[in-house]
Structures are given as structure tokens and as C-alpha cells.
Design an enzyme around this catalytic site. Structure first.
Site, PDB file in Angstrom:
ATOM      1  N   GLU A   1     -24.557  17.819  31.676  1.00 35.89           N
ATOM      2  CA  GLU A   1     -23.226  17.615  31.125  1.00 35.89           C
ATOM      3  C   GLU A   1     -22.468  18.941  31.094  1.00 35.89           C
ATOM      4  O   GLU A   1     -23.043  19.996  30.844  1.00 35.89           O
ATOM      5  CB  GLU A   1     -23.320  17.007  29.729  1.00 35.89           C
ATOM      6  CG  GLU A   1     -23.810  15.567  29.760  1.00 35.89           C
ATOM      7  CD  GLU A   1     -23.822  14.930  28.390  1.00 35.89           C
ATOM      8  OE1 GLU A   1     -22.974  15.280  27.563  1.00 35.89           O
ATOM      9  OE2 GLU A   1     -24.690  14.073  28.144  1.00 35.89           O
TER      10      GLU A   1
ATOM     11  N   LYS B   1     -38.187  12.879  35.910  1.00 33.80           N
ATOM     12  CA  LYS B   1     -37.272  13.311  34.853  1.00 33.80           C
ATOM     13  C   LYS B   1     -38.029  13.770  33.599  1.00 33.80           C
ATOM     14  O   LYS B   1     -37.595  14.704  32.911  1.00 33.80           O
ATOM     15  CB  LYS B   1     -36.309  12.172  34.491  1.00 33.80           C
ATOM     16  CG  LYS B   1     -35.106  12.057  35.389  1.00 33.80           C
ATOM     17  CD  LYS B   1     -34.141  13.231  35.249  1.00 33.80           C
ATOM     18  CE  LYS B   1     -33.412  13.252  33.928  1.00 33.80           C
ATOM     19  NZ  LYS B   1     -32.463  12.163  33.746  1.00 33.80           N
TER      20      LYS B   1
ATOM     21  N   ASN C   1     -37.292  17.466  32.248  1.00 33.60           N
ATOM     22  CA  ASN C   1     -36.645  17.647  30.957  1.00 33.60           C
ATOM     23  C   ASN C   1     -37.578  18.206  29.899  1.00 33.60           C
ATOM     24  O   ASN C   1     -37.157  18.957  29.013  1.00 33.60           O
ATOM     25  CB  ASN C   1     -36.022  16.334  30.483  1.00 33.60           C
ATOM     26  CG  ASN C   1     -34.666  16.088  31.126  1.00 33.60           C
ATOM     27  OD1 ASN C   1     -34.067  16.989  31.676  1.00 33.60           O
ATOM     28  ND2 ASN C   1     -34.178  14.865  31.059  1.00 33.60           N
TER      29      ASN C   1
ATOM     30  N   HIS D   1     -37.605  21.855  30.553  1.00 32.08           N
ATOM     31  CA  HIS D   1     -36.383  22.472  30.047  1.00 32.08           C
ATOM     32  C   HIS D   1     -36.461  22.648  28.533  1.00 32.08           C
ATOM     33  O   HIS D   1     -36.063  23.687  27.992  1.00 32.08           O
ATOM     34  CB  HIS D   1     -35.161  21.609  30.411  1.00 32.08           C
ATOM     35  CG  HIS D   1     -34.931  21.461  31.878  1.00 32.08           C
ATOM     36  ND1 HIS D   1     -35.337  22.397  32.800  1.00 32.08           N
ATOM     37  CD2 HIS D   1     -34.332  20.462  32.595  1.00 32.08           C
ATOM     38  CE1 HIS D   1     -35.001  21.991  34.009  1.00 32.08           C
ATOM     39  NE2 HIS D   1     -34.399  20.828  33.913  1.00 32.08           N
TER      40      HIS D   1
ATOM     41  N   CYS E   1     -30.806  13.766  26.515  1.00 32.13           N
ATOM     42  CA  CYS E   1     -31.914  13.789  27.479  1.00 32.13           C
ATOM     43  C   CYS E   1     -33.168  14.483  26.950  1.00 32.13           C
ATOM     44  O   CYS E   1     -34.229  13.870  26.870  1.00 32.13           O
ATOM     45  CB  CYS E   1     -31.458  14.468  28.772  1.00 32.13           C
ATOM     46  SG  CYS E   1     -30.218  13.549  29.701  1.00 32.13           S
TER      47      CYS E   1
ATOM     48  N   LYS F   1     -35.083  12.965  23.802  1.00 34.33           N
ATOM     49  CA  LYS F   1     -35.569  11.627  24.127  1.00 34.33           C
ATOM     50  C   LYS F   1     -36.754  11.690  25.081  1.00 34.33           C
ATOM     51  O   LYS F   1     -37.773  11.003  24.889  1.00 34.33           O
ATOM     52  CB  LYS F   1     -34.439  10.803  24.743  1.00 34.33           C
ATOM     53  CG  LYS F   1     -34.835   9.368  25.080  1.00 34.33           C
ATOM     54  CD  LYS F   1     -33.705   8.605  25.734  1.00 34.33           C
ATOM     55  CE  LYS F   1     -33.568   8.978  27.190  1.00 34.33           C
ATOM     56  NZ  LYS F   1     -32.666   8.070  27.931  1.00 34.33           N
TER      57      LYS F   1
END
Length: 427
Positions: A161, A210, A214, A217, A268, A271
Site C-alpha cells: 500500500e 504470501k 509476509n 517482513h 497483511c 494476519k
């Protein structure tokens, strides 16, 4: 190609306008009448750089329209992209109700005798095995044998985003999961010209991607913040430490996510960390490092609160500038800034919030449920620029970087990037 996009949130709407830019014709589908009306009038219901201009051009050019129900018109499409939410359940698993509903809507709208192949492409984050054990059975129950009419694809997105348009046209990679791991002609056409490597895999490898990305990250953010806290307490210049660390591009990879700052949040990282922990539990794998990330992130939220209110008396009037989890977006889901506001209210401070990107009329769906669940008095504390200029504040907390507040309202301004400065010696 004619493409249907189901779910017009940050991922879906960005994909829709970018697809039009690539030359495709798009019809968007969303259950929100507010979103559909806004988009059809050329107005973006989300804040994302580049999207409003591309949306206005796409609608004006007749290449993008939206509806709450596509129905049999789906049979004219070559691709249907599913971008609906899979929010966290209480135990960290994914709520699959939106995937279930959209899958049944798509399957029930299709005619098996219509010409051509429809690629139904899922971009929502889902547990490995979902395509095989959840999605495909829905299509079989509605359509019977569907292989000649429908191609099920899992194609995770890697959009950040605030830079989503740039990421769409310059992706780090493209991952496409198919039933047999073989290429798809329509997916190749969809991604034609994008400058990156494409990986074709079976569903499960694509579905896990993903979670792996994530969670890493989130690990980098938590790691950088823990190092920052240690350096701060030892009066070590964290900027110097950071510069040394990220200079090592051979072993330390890159500077992204490693700079100490705010806690991680958004739709993201939290979750997917919770979901990967849940997956590890269900397969009896001890994932202690991954499991510690949310605890470390919670500790960092407390650290930020303590540092930003240092020396501020209880009852002081505070303006929090920036509520979304990231500048240049209006996504407030699990934003650490929401957590800060909640702590300030509970701590007895007189709090107001200013964020130029937050518009009440577009607070719908998960954003709406989250903010009113966390801060029931949100309507009273959110103020616009005129009100912020008219009021006097004891302290302004700038939560989205230096210069994010376009005006001055208090003599004392505390910025998020200042929290790692060593504590001043007490007299």
C-alpha cells in the site's frame, strides 16, 4: 481481454485500474453500494497514489464499470480475479466466508456450454490446500465436471500500500499456481510485458508464498525494532548501526523493513503471521521464532506509547497526526497508530485525531468494523484540518514521518522517528 474483478478494496481496485491501463476492459464487482456508486462516478473509495487519476480515466473512457452483481454477464469474460478479504478468525485462521460466497456466485453464474475458457484467479491469501480442498469442490458441486470451461488459478499479489501501482507494473516476481503446475495462456496474456521472473507451480507452493514473504517482513520489522530499543537504552546511535547493517547487501539482503520505527500493522503482516502460527500448530511444528513476532510487536507498541508520552501530563490535549498504518493510504486495519490512540484515551489524555486520508464516508467493511470496535468514540475525536487549526494542543504526535502534518498547532511536536533518541539524563 474482458476481466471481472471481485472485491474492490486496495488490491482489487488497484488491479482493476492497472488492467485497464494495460489495455483490458474491466467490470468490478463489490457488495458495497457506496463503493460501486463512487467508482462508477469516477471517484476512488480508497486512498492510494495514482489510483484516483487512473480510475477517473478508466471510467471516462468506458473501460471500467462496477456492479453489485455481475450474473450471467460473467460468461462474456475471459478472466475473473477474486480479491475478497480473508480476515483473521479468533484463533489466527482465515475467515473463508467471503471466498465461499464469491466462489459460489461465480460458479452459479457460469454456463458450461458458453464458448471459451474462463480463468478464475484467486489473489486472496489462503491456507495451502485451499484451492484443492475448498475452492475446487465448490465448483464441482455447482457445475459438475468443469475442466473444459473453468481454469482455477492461484496468483498471489505482492502490492505494498502507498506504492501499489508501481509494484503492479514492476513486481518483484509473479507466482502462478495451477492444478498441474503447467503454464496458462490466459495468465501469460494477463501479465504480458511485466518485467520480472514468472514461477509456475502447483497450488500449494503458490499458496504458501504470501505467508513466507509476509512473515519474513514482519520478522524484519520486529528485529529492527528490538535492535533499536537496545541501542536506545545503551545510548548507541541507531542510525549508524542501521547504515552499517544494511550496507552488507551480500549477507543482509536489503534495507527494506530493517529500519527501526513504528510497530508493524495493516491488513497483511499481522494476519499472515497469525495464520502461519496457526498452520504450524495444526501440523505440530514448533515455530517459536515466528510465534514470538506478535509478542515482540505488542511490546514495541507499549514502548512507542511510553516514549511519545514522556513528560506529557495526564489530561493534556494531544493531537495524533496520522491514523492509518502507513502514510499515503487510508487503511487503518490493525494500525499501531489506532493502538496508540486507544492507549492515550485509556491513559486519561484529551485526544483528537487528524488524518487527511481518512474520510468517514468511505469507512466501510473491515475498516469500519475495526475502528469502531477499538475506539467507539471515534466520531468525536476525528477532526478535519479546519478544526485542527482552530484548536490549541499541548502536544502533537506526528505518526507518519516528518512533515506529514501540513500545519503547526502546538509548540511541542513529537515525531515517531524521534523515539529511539537516547533518554535525556535526569537532573
Amino acid at each position: 481481454m474482458k476481466v471481472a474483478v471481485y472485491g474492490l478494496g486496495y488490491v482489487g481496485l488497484t488491479a482493476a485500474v492497472c488492467l485497464v491501463k494495460q489495455g483490458h476492459t474491466v467490470v468490478g464487482v463489490d457488495v458495497s453500494d457506496t463503493k460501486v456508486a463512487a467508482i462508477n462516478s469516477g471517484l476512488s473509495p480508497i486512498v492510494e497514489p495514482g489510483v484516483p487519476e487512473m480510475l477517473a480515466a478508466a471510467v471516462a473512457g468506458g473501460r471500467l464499470r462496477t456492479t453489485t452483481a455481475l450474473g450471467r454477464d460473467l460468461n462474456d469474460c475471459q478472466v475473473a480475479i477474486v480479491c475478497v478479504g480473508t480476515p483473521s478468525a479468533a484463533d489466527g485462521s482465515h475467515d473463508m466466508s467471503y471466498i465461499d460466497a464469491v466462489s459460489r456466485e461465480i460458479a452459479s453464474s457460469l454456463s458450461l456450454d458458453a464458448p471459451g475458457l474462463l480463468s478464475v484467479v484467486y489473489r486472496s491469501t489462503m491456507r495451502p490446500g485451499t484451492m484443492e480442498t475448498f475452492v475446487a469442490p465448490i465448483f464441482r458441486s455447482c457445475l459438475g465436471q468443469f475442466d473444459d470451461r473453468v481454469e482455477l488459478v492461484y496468483n498471489p499479489e505482492f502490492l505494498r500500500e502507498s506504492v501499489a501501482v508501481s509494484d503492479y507494473f514492476n513486481p518483484p516476481k509473479i507466482v502462478i499456481g495451477t492444478a498441474d503446475g503447467h503454464p496458462s495462456a490466459q495468465m501469460d496474456q494477463l501479465h504480458h510485458g511485466l518485467p520480472c521472473r514468472t514461477f509456475y507451480t502447483t497450488y500449494r507452493e503458490a499458496e504458501i508464498t504470501k505467508f513466507v514473504d509476509n512473515t519474513f517482513h514482519a520478522l524484519k520489522v520486529a528485529f529492527g525494532n528490538e535492535v533499536g530499543r537496545i541501542c536506545s537504552e545503551l545510548e548507541i546511535n541507531v542510525d549508524v548501526v542501521h547504515d552499517i547493517f544494511v550496507s552488507d547487501v551480500k549477507l543482509n539482503i536489503s534495507p527494506n523493513y530493517f529500519r527501526p520505527g513504528g510497530a508493524f500493522g495493516g491488513s497483511c503482516l499481522p494476519k499472515d503471521v497469525r495464520a502461519l502460527c496457526h498452520i504450524a500448530d495444526t501440523v505440530a511444528v514448533d515455530a517459536s521464532v515466528i510465534g514470538s513476532l506478535m509478542t515482540s510487536n505488542a511490546a514495541h507498541k507499549q514502548f512507542v506509547f511510553e516514549r511519545m508520552t514522556r513528560g506529557v501530563s495526564r489530561g493534556a490535549r494531544i493531537l495524533v497526526s496520522g491514523l492509518s498504518f502507513k502514510a499515503a493510504t487510508d487503511d487503518i486495519r490493525e494500525s499501531p497508530n489506532v493502538d496508540l490512540v486507544k492507549r492515550l484515551i485509556e491513559g486519561g489524555y484529551d485526544v483528537r485525531v487528524f488524518d487527511a486520508a481518512i474520510r468517514r464516508v468511505f469507512l466501510v467493511g473491515q475498516n469500519q468494523r475495526y475502528i469502531y470496535g477499538e475506539i467507539p468514540e471515534f466520531d468525536e475525536i476525528l477532526i478535519d484540518e479546519a478544526a485542527a487549526r482552530a484548536m490549541t494542543f499541548d502536544v502533537v504526535l506526528e505518526m507518519q514521518g516528518r512533515g506529514s502534518l501540513p500545519f503547526s498547532t502546538a509548540a511541542r511536536v513529537v515525531r515517531l522517528e524521534d523515539i529511539f533518541a537516547p533518554l535525556a539524563a535526569e537532573d
